[in-house]
Design a protein around this motif. Structure first.
Motif, PDB file in Angstrom:
ATOM      1  N   GLY A   3      42.904 -39.608  38.602  1.00 18.94           N
ATOM      2  CA  GLY A   3      42.202 -40.407  39.600  1.00 18.94           C
ATOM      3  C   GLY A   3      41.779 -39.468  40.706  1.00 18.94           C
ATOM      4  O   GLY A   3      42.553 -39.161  41.598  1.00 18.94           O
ATOM      5  N   HIS A  62      40.245 -46.027  47.919  1.00 16.68           N
ATOM      6  CA  HIS A  62      39.782 -44.784  47.303  1.00 16.68           C
ATOM      7  C   HIS A  62      39.230 -43.860  48.383  1.00 16.68           C
ATOM      8  O   HIS A  62      38.851 -44.308  49.457  1.00 16.68           O
ATOM      9  CB  HIS A  62      38.685 -45.065  46.288  1.00 16.68           C
ATOM     10  CG  HIS A  62      39.134 -45.909  45.142  1.00 16.68           C
ATOM     11  ND1 HIS A  62      38.290 -46.312  44.158  1.00 16.68           N
ATOM     12  CD2 HIS A  62      40.334 -46.439  44.819  1.00 16.68           C
ATOM     13  CE1 HIS A  62      38.938 -47.047  43.268  1.00 16.68           C
ATOM     14  NE2 HIS A  62      40.194 -47.149  43.663  1.00 16.68           N
ATOM     15  N   ARG A  83      44.703 -43.980  39.877  1.00 18.36           N
ATOM     16  CA  ARG A  83      44.247 -44.343  38.531  1.00 18.36           C
ATOM     17  C   ARG A  83      45.486 -44.725  37.754  1.00 18.36           C
ATOM     18  O   ARG A  83      46.321 -43.882  37.444  1.00 18.36           O
ATOM     19  CB  ARG A  83      43.540 -43.186  37.823  1.00 18.36           C
ATOM     20  CG  ARG A  83      42.123 -42.930  38.251  1.00 18.36           C
ATOM     21  CD  ARG A  83      41.209 -44.103  37.948  1.00 18.36           C
ATOM     22  NE  ARG A  83      41.235 -44.392  36.527  1.00 18.36           N
ATOM     23  CZ  ARG A  83      40.185 -44.588  35.782  1.00 18.36           C
ATOM     24  NH1 ARG A  83      38.999 -44.589  36.306  1.00 18.36           N
ATOM     25  NH2 ARG A  83      40.314 -44.828  34.504  1.00 18.36           N
ATOM     26  N   TRP A  93      47.867 -39.603  39.894  1.00 18.52           N
ATOM     27  CA  TRP A  93      47.630 -39.875  41.320  1.00 18.52           C
ATOM     28  C   TRP A  93      48.496 -38.952  42.151  1.00 18.52           C
ATOM     29  O   TRP A  93      49.656 -38.680  41.822  1.00 18.52           O
ATOM     30  CB  TRP A  93      47.996 -41.325  41.603  1.00 18.52           C
ATOM     31  CG  TRP A  93      47.721 -41.851  42.973  1.00 18.52           C
ATOM     32  CD1 TRP A  93      46.629 -41.634  43.772  1.00 18.52           C
ATOM     33  CD2 TRP A  93      48.545 -42.765  43.709  1.00 18.52           C
ATOM     34  NE1 TRP A  93      46.726 -42.354  44.925  1.00 18.52           N
ATOM     35  CE2 TRP A  93      47.887 -43.061  44.917  1.00 18.52           C
ATOM     36  CE3 TRP A  93      49.776 -43.372  43.436  1.00 18.52           C
ATOM     37  CZ2 TRP A  93      48.425 -43.924  45.868  1.00 18.52           C
ATOM     38  CZ3 TRP A  93      50.310 -44.238  44.382  1.00 18.52           C
ATOM     39  CH2 TRP A  93      49.635 -44.504  45.585  1.00 18.52           C
TER      40      TRP A  93
END
Length: 157
Positions: free
Chosen positions: A95, A79, A100, A62
């Motif tokens: 992610g 998101h 993620r 991330w």
């Protein structure tokens, strides 16, 4: 200048990361409490890396930047490339444009490191950027940096 500290209400330094913050659970970014933010701070960036990945050391999960200066980073950041509610940008990592969490292979114990950067500016990068792009752009602008490490094992018995 006071040293920056990062705390999480879900786990302590070196402890097990609760499943809700992992790819085996709800995959929510945890709430992070920042203590001792430097005067003059203009934005915050955060990265999450798997420090135990056997093939790709410090595998990035991330990357988010231009978070507003605040003592609590909320749980469950939405998101998307741009998080309008926070004025932040999420880049490309494991992610892609989202958090993620940990999801190591079964039985493997991995250590995950959240790194928080307190910056003296906002970062001008597009959402297609990766961690290395952010690190390059932050050079010379980091007022403080702190980490929080947790561990996770899928299907821990």
């Amino acid at each position: 200048m006071e040293q920056l500290q990062v705390k999480c209400k879900g786990f302590e330094e070196g402890d097990w990361i609760p499943i809700r913050y992992t790819g085996r659970g709800e995959d929510l970014s945890p709430e992070l409490e920042l203590i001792g933010i430097a005067p003059g701070a203009k934005s915050i960036a955060i990265t999450l890396d798997d420090a135990s990945h056997p093939i790709f050391p410090n595998f990035n999960h991330w990357v988010i930047w231009n978070l507003p200066v605040q003592s609590v980073i909320p749980e469950g950041i939405a998101h998307g490339k741009y998080v309008g509610s926070l004025g932040a940008t999420q880049g490309k990592a494991y992610g892609r444009h989202k958090y993620r969490g940990p999801k190591p292979p079964l039985k493997a114990i991995h250590n995950y490191v959240f790194t928080v950067y307190i910056l003296d500016c906002k970062i001008d990068l597009d959402a297609g950027s990766r961690k290395r792009d952010l690190l390059n752009k932050m050079e010379g602008h980091i007022l403080q940096q702190a980490t929080l490490t947790g561990k996770f094992q899928s299907r821990r018995e």
